[in-house]
Design a protein around this motif. Structure first.
Motif, PDB file in Angstrom:
ATOM      1  N   GLY A   1       0.818   4.901   1.267  1.00  0.00           N
ATOM      2  CA  GLY A   1       0.082   5.698   2.233  1.00  0.00           C
ATOM      3  C   GLY A   1       0.544   7.125   2.319  1.00  0.00           C
ATOM      4  O   GLY A   1      -0.012   8.018   1.695  1.00  0.00           O
TER       5      GLY A   1
ATOM      6  N   HIS B   1       0.824  -1.212   0.000  1.00  0.00           N
ATOM      7  CA  HIS B   1       0.000   0.000   0.000  1.00  0.00           C
ATOM      8  C   HIS B   1       0.855   1.257   0.000  1.00  0.00           C
ATOM      9  O   HIS B   1       1.916   1.302   0.614  1.00  0.00           O
TER      10      HIS B   1
ATOM     11  N   CYS C   1      -6.720   2.289  13.193  1.00  0.00           N
ATOM     12  CA  CYS C   1      -7.993   1.679  13.580  1.00  0.00           C
ATOM     13  C   CYS C   1      -7.979   1.065  14.978  1.00  0.00           C
ATOM     14  O   CYS C   1      -9.032   0.813  15.539  1.00  0.00           O
TER      15      CYS C   1
ATOM     16  N   CYS D   1      -1.144   2.100  12.608  1.00  0.00           N
ATOM     17  CA  CYS D   1      -2.500   1.589  12.430  1.00  0.00           C
ATOM     18  C   CYS D   1      -3.431   2.604  13.068  1.00  0.00           C
ATOM     19  O   CYS D   1      -3.331   2.874  14.260  1.00  0.00           O
TER      20      CYS D   1
ATOM     21  N   PHE E   1      -5.532  -1.506   5.758  1.00  0.00           N
ATOM     22  CA  PHE E   1      -4.594  -0.662   5.019  1.00  0.00           C
ATOM     23  C   PHE E   1      -3.159  -0.853   5.500  1.00  0.00           C
ATOM     24  O   PHE E   1      -2.237  -0.963   4.708  1.00  0.00           O
ATOM     25  N   CYS E   2      -2.951  -0.908   6.799  1.00  0.00           N
ATOM     26  CA  CYS E   2      -1.601  -1.064   7.345  1.00  0.00           C
ATOM     27  C   CYS E   2      -1.143  -2.515   7.343  1.00  0.00           C
ATOM     28  O   CYS E   2       0.049  -2.796   7.505  1.00  0.00           O
TER      29      CYS E   2
ATOM     30  N   CYS F   1       4.148   5.958   7.768  1.00  0.00           N
ATOM     31  CA  CYS F   1       3.071   5.020   8.088  1.00  0.00           C
ATOM     32  C   CYS F   1       3.478   3.547   7.991  1.00  0.00           C
ATOM     33  O   CYS F   1       2.919   2.711   8.670  1.00  0.00           O
TER      34      CYS F   1
ATOM     35  N   CYS G   1      -9.248  -2.198   9.056  1.00  0.00           N
ATOM     36  CA  CYS G   1      -9.552  -1.804   7.678  1.00  0.00           C
ATOM     37  C   CYS G   1      -8.616  -2.503   6.700  1.00  0.00           C
ATOM     38  O   CYS G   1      -8.931  -2.641   5.535  1.00  0.00           O
TER      39      CYS G   1
ATOM     40  N   ALA H   1       2.915   1.408   5.616  1.00  0.00           N
ATOM     41  CA  ALA H   1       2.009   0.559   4.835  1.00  0.00           C
ATOM     42  C   ALA H   1       2.693  -0.019   3.601  1.00  0.00           C
ATOM     43  O   ALA H   1       2.264  -1.036   3.071  1.00  0.00           O
ATOM     44  N   CYS H   2       3.766   0.613   3.161  1.00  0.00           N
ATOM     45  CA  CYS H   2       4.462   0.195   1.946  1.00  0.00           C
ATOM     46  C   CYS H   2       5.637  -0.735   2.221  1.00  0.00           C
ATOM     47  O   CYS H   2       6.440  -1.008   1.324  1.00  0.00           O
TER      48      CYS H   2
END
Length: 168
Positions: free
Chosen positions: A38, A36, A135, A133, A100-101, A44, A98, A46-47
């Motif tokens: 982000g 991802h 969430c 994260c 994403f992370c 973040c 969700c 996410a990548c």
């Protein structure tokens, strides 16, 4: 500029611009959208992917820097027997919200367990401290990594027991 890179054990030759980020090569050129994109600032996580067995944030790595190296993405976690134990544990212990992370955390968790088979909660939290994260409070993420470690230890003990029995 032409680069040669092994992505999830598949050799790839690709023509890239010198300024292309690894995250964009993976997502836009190779269609590996599990990584991802982000924040674009390395905050973040996410990548996160592996570059030669080391977690890196692919939004801060140029694709040309991967030339001649191995990249492993979340798509590369699944093996011939199915999902990696870390992936299964995140499902079983509700370690994702969700999602994403999740790919970056999965890659970091797998890296940690490959080096520290029985990490403490503090070691897990330290390892994933580069991932954000939004969430959750991370409790289920930590629980998922601990669960994966326990499952892998039980599997190893079972294999050791069978090996010992076969040698008798």
């Amino acid at each position: 500029m032409q680069i040669r890179v092994s992505v999830n054990s598949a050799e790839r030759v690709h023509e890239v611009e010198a300024r292309l980020l690894l995250v964009h090569l993976l997502r836009d050129e190779l269609g590996l959208t599990g990584t991802h994109w982000g924040c674009d600032t390395s905050n973040c996580g996410a990548c996160t992917v592996w570059l030669d067995e080391v977690p890196v944030k692919s939004c801060t790595v140029l694709a040309v820097m991967a030339d001649g190296h191995r990249v492993r993405t979340v798509e590369g976690l699944e093996g011939p027997g199915g999902l990696d134990q870390v992936q299964r544990s995140f499902i079983e212990c509700h370690g994702l919200q969700c999602g994403f992370c999740t790919p970056g955390i999965l890659m970091t968790a797998r890296w940690l367990l490959d080096r520290v088979p029985d990490p403490t909660e503090q070691e897990i939290r330290e390892a994933i401290s580069g991932q954000v994260c939004r969430c959750t409070g991370y409790e289920n993420i930590v629980r998922s990594v601990r669960h994966a470690a326990g499952c892998e230890q039980a599997e190893q003990a079972e294999q050791d027991g069978r090996a010992g029995w076969a040698a008798s």
